[in-house]
Each structure stands twice: as C-alpha cells, then as structure tokens.
Motif scaffolding. Structure first.
Motif, PDB file in Angstrom:
ATOM      1  N   GLN A   1       0.827  -1.206   0.000  1.00 25.24           N
ATOM      2  CA  GLN A   1       0.000   0.000   0.000  1.00 25.24           C
ATOM      3  C   GLN A   1       0.862   1.257   0.000  1.00 25.24           C
ATOM      4  O   GLN A   1       0.552   2.237  -0.673  1.00 25.24           O
ATOM      5  N   ILE A   2       1.953   1.231   0.756  1.00 27.20           N
ATOM      6  CA  ILE A   2       2.888   2.353   0.741  1.00 27.20           C
ATOM      7  C   ILE A   2       3.540   2.453  -0.636  1.00 27.20           C
ATOM      8  O   ILE A   2       3.754   3.559  -1.154  1.00 27.20           O
ATOM      9  N   LYS A   3       3.829   1.308  -1.254  1.00 28.36           N
ATOM     10  CA  LYS A   3       4.373   1.317  -2.619  1.00 28.36           C
ATOM     11  C   LYS A   3       3.379   1.952  -3.584  1.00 28.36           C
ATOM     12  O   LYS A   3       3.752   2.726  -4.475  1.00 28.36           O
ATOM     13  N   ASN A   4       2.081   1.654  -3.421  1.00 26.52           N
ATOM     14  CA  ASN A   4       1.052   2.284  -4.250  1.00 26.52           C
ATOM     15  C   ASN A   4       1.107   3.798  -4.116  1.00 26.52           C
ATOM     16  O   ASN A   4       1.016   4.539  -5.100  1.00 26.52           O
ATOM     17  N   PHE A   5       1.228   4.268  -2.883  1.00 29.72           N
ATOM     18  CA  PHE A   5       1.258   5.715  -2.640  1.00 29.72           C
ATOM     19  C   PHE A   5       2.480   6.346  -3.306  1.00 29.72           C
ATOM     20  O   PHE A   5       2.391   7.417  -3.913  1.00 29.72           O
ATOM     21  N   MET A   6       3.624   5.688  -3.203  1.00 31.61           N
ATOM     22  CA  MET A   6       4.830   6.229  -3.827  1.00 31.61           C
ATOM     23  C   MET A   6       4.722   6.216  -5.353  1.00 31.61           C
ATOM     24  O   MET A   6       5.253   7.109  -6.030  1.00 31.61           O
ATOM     25  N   GLU A   7       4.028   5.222  -5.913  1.00 34.01           N
ATOM     26  CA  GLU A   7       3.801   5.214  -7.357  1.00 34.01           C
ATOM     27  C   GLU A   7       2.870   6.357  -7.755  1.00 34.01           C
ATOM     28  O   GLU A   7       3.013   6.938  -8.837  1.00 34.01           O
ATOM     29  N   PHE A   8       1.924   6.690  -6.882  1.00 32.29           N
ATOM     30  CA  PHE A   8       1.046   7.836  -7.125  1.00 32.29           C
ATOM     31  C   PHE A   8       1.874   9.124  -7.153  1.00 32.29           C
ATOM     32  O   PHE A   8       1.702   9.973  -8.039  1.00 32.29           O
ATOM     33  N   VAL A   9       2.760   9.279  -6.188  1.00 32.11           N
ATOM     34  CA  VAL A   9       3.604  10.471  -6.134  1.00 32.11           C
ATOM     35  C   VAL A   9       4.531  10.513  -7.347  1.00 32.11           C
ATOM     36  O   VAL A   9       4.742  11.576  -7.950  1.00 32.11           O
ATOM     37  N   THR A  10       5.085   9.374  -7.724  1.00 32.81           N
ATOM     38  CA  THR A  10       5.946   9.310  -8.908  1.00 32.81           C
ATOM     39  C   THR A  10       5.189   9.754 -10.147  1.00 32.81           C
ATOM     40  O   THR A  10       5.737  10.464 -11.014  1.00 32.81           O
ATOM     41  N   MET A  11       3.926   9.354 -10.249  1.00 38.07           N
ATOM     42  CA  MET A  11       3.097   9.782 -11.373  1.00 38.07           C
ATOM     43  C   MET A  11       2.983  11.307 -11.401  1.00 38.07           C
ATOM     44  O   MET A  11       3.070  11.935 -12.467  1.00 38.07           O
ATOM     45  N   LEU A  12       2.807  11.945 -10.239  1.00 36.55           N
ATOM     46  CA  LEU A  12       2.719  13.407 -10.179  1.00 36.55           C
ATOM     47  C   LEU A  12       4.015  14.043 -10.671  1.00 36.55           C
ATOM     48  O   LEU A  12       4.004  14.995 -11.465  1.00 36.55           O
ATOM     49  N   ILE A  13       5.139  13.516 -10.232  1.00 40.83           N
ATOM     50  CA  ILE A  13       6.442  14.064 -10.613  1.00 40.83           C
ATOM     51  C   ILE A  13       6.664  13.948 -12.118  1.00 40.83           C
ATOM     52  O   ILE A  13       7.249  14.840 -12.747  1.00 40.83           O
ATOM     53  N   GLU A  14       6.168  12.852 -12.723  1.00 39.81           N
ATOM     54  CA  GLU A  14       6.410  12.604 -14.141  1.00 39.81           C
ATOM     55  C   GLU A  14       5.437  13.336 -15.062  1.00 39.81           C
ATOM     56  O   GLU A  14       5.696  13.452 -16.262  1.00 39.81           O
ATOM     57  N   THR A  15       4.315  13.820 -14.543  1.00 34.80           N
ATOM     58  CA  THR A  15       3.275  14.370 -15.423  1.00 34.80           C
ATOM     59  C   THR A  15       3.002  15.854 -15.230  1.00 34.80           C
ATOM     60  O   THR A  15       2.220  16.426 -15.993  1.00 34.80           O
ATOM     61  N   ARG A  16       3.647  16.514 -14.249  1.00 32.77           N
ATOM     62  CA  ARG A  16       3.332  17.921 -13.986  1.00 32.77           C
ATOM     63  C   ARG A  16       4.449  18.543 -13.145  1.00 32.77           C
ATOM     64  O   ARG A  16       5.258  17.825 -12.530  1.00 32.77           O
ATOM     65  N   PRO A  17       4.488  19.879 -13.083  1.00 36.89           N
ATOM     66  CA  PRO A  17       5.438  20.530 -12.180  1.00 36.89           C
ATOM     67  C   PRO A  17       5.050  20.245 -10.732  1.00 36.89           C
ATOM     68  O   PRO A  17       3.866  20.262 -10.388  1.00 36.89           O
ATOM     69  N   VAL A  18       6.024  19.966  -9.877  1.00 37.39           N
ATOM     70  CA  VAL A  18       5.713  19.668  -8.474  1.00 37.39           C
ATOM     71  C   VAL A  18       6.395  20.621  -7.501  1.00 37.39           C
ATOM     72  O   VAL A  18       6.255  20.468  -6.286  1.00 37.39           O
ATOM     73  N   ASP A  19       7.133  21.611  -8.011  1.00 43.36           N
ATOM     74  CA  ASP A  19       7.722  22.599  -7.107  1.00 43.36           C
ATOM     75  C   ASP A  19       6.620  23.308  -6.335  1.00 43.36           C
ATOM     76  O   ASP A  19       5.639  23.805  -6.921  1.00 43.36           O
ATOM     77  N   ASP A  20       6.754  23.341  -5.023  1.00 46.91           N
ATOM     78  CA  ASP A  20       5.797  24.003  -4.130  1.00 46.91           C
ATOM     79  C   ASP A  20       4.439  23.295  -4.072  1.00 46.91           C
ATOM     80  O   ASP A  20       3.460  23.869  -3.583  1.00 46.91           O
ATOM     81  N   LEU A  21       4.342  22.067  -4.574  1.00 44.39           N
ATOM     82  CA  LEU A  21       3.102  21.306  -4.446  1.00 44.39           C
ATOM     83  C   LEU A  21       2.935  20.858  -2.998  1.00 44.39           C
ATOM     84  O   LEU A  21       3.868  20.338  -2.383  1.00 44.39           O
ATOM     85  N   LYS A  22       1.745  21.070  -2.468  1.00 47.53           N
ATOM     86  CA  LYS A  22       1.438  20.602  -1.122  1.00 47.53           C
ATOM     87  C   LYS A  22       0.646  19.297  -1.228  1.00 47.53           C
ATOM     88  O   LYS A  22      -0.398  19.257  -1.881  1.00 47.53           O
ATOM     89  N   LEU A  23       1.161  18.267  -0.594  1.00 47.48           N
ATOM     90  CA  LEU A  23       0.544  16.944  -0.658  1.00 47.48           C
ATOM     91  C   LEU A  23       0.217  16.480   0.753  1.00 47.48           C
ATOM     92  O   LEU A  23       1.110  16.351   1.598  1.00 47.48           O
ATOM     93  N   HIS A  24      -1.082  16.265   1.016  1.00 47.07           N
ATOM     94  CA  HIS A  24      -1.539  15.848   2.343  1.00 47.07           C
ATOM     95  C   HIS A  24      -2.034  14.405   2.277  1.00 47.07           C
ATOM     96  O   HIS A  24      -2.703  14.003   1.321  1.00 47.07           O
TER      97      HIS A  24
END
Length: 689
Positions: free
Chosen positions: A575-598
């Motif tokens: 499940q933690i791996k799923n979450f990290m894959e979700f975050v990786t998807m964000l990094i690969e598809t959009r700018p993430v500087d100053d992105l707040k993730l809760h």
C-alpha cells in the motif's frame, strides 16, 4: 466456522483431502477419480493418524491390485496359482457376433476375448463405448484340458458411485455462503482458491458446464499448463478425453459394421472433450466429420448410415494458443490456433461459450488444493444427475436482451446461465446481484465468440448483434463487453467498448496537461489537445489490464497546487508502494515545485510508531523534489483524492486497485500490465471553486 470444517460436517464420507491423490498416484496413469474412490473409502477423515493409515491401505491396494503393463505376466501367474485375483484395470467390451457373446479386453493386463456376462454390460453400457471403463475385477482361472478360454470374470464393479441423494446435496448448499461454496468447488476440482480471484474462479468453474448441461458446446484456448483439460481427463467417469488429431467421424458418431450401425462416443458419454484442438502440420480433418459435427452442435442429432440419431453429449474443444491476446486481437483473431478446417462461421457460431483460458495463471506447486473437496466421483454423479434440470427459463425473470441477438446468441446465454446457476446455486437461492453476475458472465462468453465471427466471416457483419439487456429489476440498460477488448482498446482505431462507463479511458482521460513543462514536438506540428475535464463515473472489471494512475488521475491533478489523499489503508508495504507510485506519477506528469501533498490514513495503535517512521522517510525524500508532504492519522472509511481546484475523486478501493503480483515480473514495473481488482472511480467538481 472454518470452511474446511463446514465441508467435513456437511458431506460426511463424501470428501477427501485433495492432495492425497497426488501422494498416491506417483507416475501411475490412473485417473484421479479412481484414486479418490479408494481414498474416500479409507481416508475420509480429518484425523491425521486415520489419514496416514488409510494412505497405507490405498497404497497396498494399488500395489497388490493395480496392473502395471510391465508386470502383466506376473499378475497372470498370480491368477493361475491362486485360482483368482482382484485387479484394477481399464476394461473395454465388444460384441462377438460369431459366438453371440460379449468379450472384454483388459488394457494393462493384456487379455482380450474374455467372455463377460451380459448383465454387466446392461448395467454399464459405457463398456461398449470403445474407450474403456476403469473397474475393480475379480478374474478367475480355469485349469484343465480342452478349455476354450481359461479366463473368467467372476465379479466386475466399475469405479464409480452407483447412486447419490441429489436432494441431500442441494440441501447442504444453505450451510455455505456463495464465496465459501465457490471456494469449495475450487477445492473439489483440485485447485487452491487462495491463489485465485473471483473471476478466475468463475472461469475455472465454467469448465464444469459441459458436465452439468446437456448438449453444451464449449471451447477454451489458452497458454500451456493452465489446467484446461484437467477436469475432462481426471474429474468424471461420465466424460472422455480424446486427442483432437485422432478423432474420426466413425469413432465420434456412428461406425458401420456390415449392415450394423455401432454408436460412437457421443452415444455413451456426457462429455466428449477434444484435447490439443489446434493446428497440426500434416494432419487434415475429414470434411464429413465437420459437416456431421456442425449438424450435431446445432440440432443434437446426426445422420449416419440409414438413420438419424440423437444424443445429449456436450462437446468440448480445448487447445493451446500460439500468441498473446493483444497479438491475436491486432493481427488475427482469437480462434487462430484451432485447425484451419474449423475456422469458419457455420461451425464457430454454434459454440455456446468461449472460455478465456489466458486469464488463468499457469499451474504451479502451490496452485493445487491441500484442503478437502468432494470426491470427484461423487461430484461427477451429482453433475450427471443435474443435467436434465433445465433452468434456462429463469433468465427471463431478470433480463431482456436486445433484439439484434440471434437465437443462437440467446440460447448460448440461457444455457450458460442455467449451468452456472446449477453449479453455484443448486438450491435456486441467489440474490439479484448474484444472478446478474452470472448473466454478465454468460453474455460476455458468447460475445467473445460473436466478436471473432465478425473478423472471420464478413456475412455476420450484415446483422451485428448489440450485447445489451434491460435489467428487469431496475429498468436500467446494461451493455456487455469482453474484458480483453476493454483492456486492449488501444489496439483498435476506434474505441470498441459499447459501455463508455465501464473502464473506458479515452484520450481526454489519459493525456496529462503539462503546462509549464517542456513539450515534445508532434509529428503533425499541432499543439497537444487539452482535454476537457468532465464529471463522470468509471467502473473497472476484475482482471482488467491497461489501467494506471496516470490514466486515472493525471489530467484532474495537473493544475492543483494542493492535493489531499484520504485512504485509511496506506500502511502495508504494497500500500505504501502504491502511494509512492502515485507520487511518482505526479512528478512525471506535472510541475511539483511548491506542491502541497496531504495524506490522511490510519493504522492499528501498536503499529503506529513504525508507520510514522516510514512516512517521515517519505517526507524527507519528497522535500528534495519540492513537494511539501504532511500526514495525519485518524479513523475513517471513505477514500478519495481532493484538490484545491475543486475536484473530488472518490475511490472505491483507494489506491489499492491492483491484484497481487510477483515482485520479479513486468507487472512490478508497469502498472498497466497488472490485473485490476473490481473498483469504481467518481469524478466530481465543486461548483464554487
């Protein structure tokens, strides 16, 4: 109560531990039902000591009575010296017209022309089928001079249960939930349900349909080693497995002997299964066989000789595929591996169900059951008894299918529904949801046939069938598509799914809006199309592939500066791996500087310190990418993703949408290669944002 204990209580004396047959069998070419017949007599207990004693007894019976071909002469000597001896062998009987008597042949003992009493043949007509029946036989030896035949059959008993109480079997169904009963059936056919999802269990269960439905035309093609032919070879003394390359019209239907017509396999067996039903170089198929087969599959009758014969045997075709499903869908069709002579619309249109064998995992050591299931001979007798219980009319209480379907389409769906209902709900008690699960499965398996007919035979395109029905309980129209077409929609020039809300991810769903990021040049010089985000619901099928987080979420999260993930099950390693894959998807598809993730999640109290350590490590790691990550632990159930742009993506299963996969597989690296669990996603926009 544990399932295994329920099984022992409900079917006393009718169950056996399924791994025992493998322990006894070794290299012996003996069907499982023969061994389980013996195991059921000596090992029907959960007491390990009793089981071990019973195993030894069964081994002694096999050692002392089973005839090995290499030891046939020694056995004959034992019979002569003792005057008689009990053996286990396959017996075939023919009528000796010259002497006006029946003669038996013993497959392993090597004897032929042994007279057998007419009463044995009358009680067991399958002895005449030409394929043989396993029996326990007491053979006597007649000494002296001027003896025409020295061997005599003193006692013969086919290895099968003589009678069952079907009402008792049906009555016991109430003691099990549907999930328990389905797992029980998996144990019964010798497989471990713990390594299968519900869809894989239904596909496996469908292999029993020819045993429980008269004149059911079944085909399954798939990779090697998935157990396609197992239930037809090992399960039932009412079925026969023949090599597809050795089938002739005479053997299958009627053989002419002078002026006499001798009925073939379809006249004696409930199921005739063609194994290795695939193209083989140097072998051609008799045109008469194909014509006779087509008539039989459609009309339950065949014309040979001077008469028209009727039979109720179901016809099964199992074989190996040569290519992957995506390859076949793109370059040929799903019937490509069967003999060329059979690849024609008139024959294939008569197939009631095409079982997707490629969805079943290759069988390994842990794929087989070590639990208790029904003795195969008992379940075979039950299925045989239920063949004449026609439940096809029940479907009309639930669904009204579209008028574009042909009568063969309707019949195929009704017969599959009837058979699956008898297998899963023999008492007739099922919820509406359970009934529609069977209807959808039946319609999908027939649609798989029809979809390929459009590719193989152009004439079928003139009157295309739309596989949809009205749910008579709710009035809602339901559209049906095959899982492989949904999972491989990208292979087609147009989206072929008939149901746009069933796991269909179009360009607008899958193209990320990468504003502010470098864009690759398009070959046509056009700017990338910016998708219009819409509120919608998507449902995904169990076992569906081609799904990943990018397709699901990227476009809806592209402009968000603040993203909140609410999922109470970000705790276990996968499940933690799923979450990290979700975050990786964000990094690969959009700018993430100053992105707040809760992240809002939860954990059992004693495990919270360990989870905090892991989440803190994630926080430190993401800071290096410019992502401001924080988390809170609280007790809740709903799962969703929220953005400061007003989108709420409701997730039925949270991020845990994939089935278990091997860490040493392509699936571990590619989400779109993984099989999905069944889940839903809802996209909603807050109006005031």
């Amino acid at each position: 109560m544990e399932l295994q204990q329920k099984v022992m209580n409900a079917f006393v004396g009718k169950v056996v531990r399924k791994d025992l047959a493998f322990l006894v069998k070794g290299g012996l070419p003996v069907p499982t039902y023969v061994l389980e017949y013996l195991l059921g007599q000596y090992c029907a207990s959960d007491d390990e000591e009793v089981v071990n004693e019973g195993l030894e007894k069964v081994k002694q019976v096999i050692k002392n009575n089973y005839v090995h071909r290499a030891e046939a002469e020694s056995v004959k000597g034992i019979i002569r010296e003792n005057g008689k001896h009990r053996i286990i062998d396959k017996v075939t009987v023919v009528l000796n017209e010259k002497n006006d008597e029946y003669n038996a042949t013993f497959a392993n003992l090597g004897l032929s022309g042994v007279p057998i009493g007419t009463e044995y043949v009358r009680k067991n007509p399958k002895l005449l089928s030409g394929n043989g029946v396993w029996c326990i036989v007491t053979i006597g030896y007649i000494p002296g001079e001027d003896v025409k035949v020295r061997w005599e059959i003193q006692k013969l008993k086919p290895i099968q249960i003589s009678n069952i109480d079907l009402d008792e079997y049906i009555e016991q169904r109430k003691n099990f939930t549907t999930e328990e009963w389905l797992d029980f059936m998996m144990h019964t056919v010798g497989l471990n349900p713990e390594h299968m999802n519900r869809r894989e269990k239904l596909i496996t269960l469908a292999r029993l349909l020819p045993h429980v439905e008269n004149n059911f035309n079944f085909m399954e093609l798939g990779p090697k080693g998935t157990g396609k032919s197992h239930v037809f070879q090992e399960l039932s003394p009412y079925g026969v497995l023949v090599s597809g390359g050795d089938v002739t019209s005479a053997r299958l239907f009627v053989k002419m002997s002078g002026n006499k017509e001798i009925l073939g396999l379809v006249g004696y067996w409930d199921v005739v299964a063609w194994d290795e039903f695939e193209q083989q170089k140097g072998r051609s198929v008799d045109a008469v066989l194909i014509d006779t087969m087509q008539n039989y599959l459609a009309n339950k009758s065949f014309n040979r000789g001077r008469a028209t014969h009727e039979a109720s045997a179901s016809m099964v075709f199992v074989g190996n595929t040569k290519h992957t499903v995506p390859y076949m869908l793109k370059n040929s069709h799903l019937f490509e591996s069967i003999p060329t002579s059979f690849i024609k619309g008139a024959f294939l249109d008569r197939i009631h169900l095409y079982n997707p064998g490629w969805e079943i995992k290759m069988l390994k050591k842990d794929s087989f059951s070590k639990g208790y299931g029904l003795i195969t001979d008992y379940i075979a007798a039950v299925l045989h008894a239920m063949r004449n219980d026609d439940r096809t009319s029940i479907l009309k209480e639930y669904a009204k299918f579209d008028g574009t379907l042909s009568e063969r389409d309707h019949l195929a769906i009704r017969k599959t529904f009837s058979g699956m209902m008898k297998l899963l709900y023999p008492d007739g008690k099922m919820t509406d949801e359970e009934a529609y699960e069977l209807i959808d499965f039946a319609a999908e398996c027939r649609k798989r046939v029809k979809d390929q007919l459009y590719v193989i035979d152009e004439t079928f395109k003139a009157e295309p069938a739309v596989f949809k029905y009205i749910n008579l309980k709710t009035g809602v129209e339901i559209k049906v598509d095959t899982l492989e077409r949904i999972s491989n929609a990208h292979l087609f020039t147009t989206n072929i799914s008939e149901n746009p809300e069933e796991g269909e991810l179009n360009d607008g769903d899958t193209q990320a809006m990468n504003q502010g990021m470098p864009q690759a040049d398009n070959d046509d010089g056009k700017r990338p199309r910016i998708p219009i985000l819409q509120e919608k619901n998507l449902s995904f099928r169990m076992g569906q592939t081609g799904v990943n987080y990018k397709k699901l979420f990227a476009t809806y999260l592209a402009e968000a500066k603040e993203i909140t993930v609410e999922d109470p099950y970000i705790r276990a390693p996968w499940q933690i791996k799923n979450f990290m894959e979700f975050v990786t998807m964000l990094i690969e598809t959009r700018p993430v500087d100053d992105l707040k993730l809760h992240l809002f999640t939860n954990e059992e109290e004693e495990k919270i310190p360990d989870l905090i350590d892991k989440l803190d490590d994630i926080k430190d790691d993401l800071a290096g990418y410019g992502i401001e990550f924080d988390y809170k632990l609280r007790d809740f159930h709903d799962r969703c993703i929220k953005t400061d742009t007003g989108w709420t993506i409701t997730l039925g299963r949270g991020l845990d949408i994939f089935e278990k996969y091997s860490p040493y597989s392509i699936e571990a690296l590619r989400q779109d290669k993984r099989k999905c669990k069944e889940f839903m996603v809802t996209y909603m926009k807050t109006k005031n944002v």
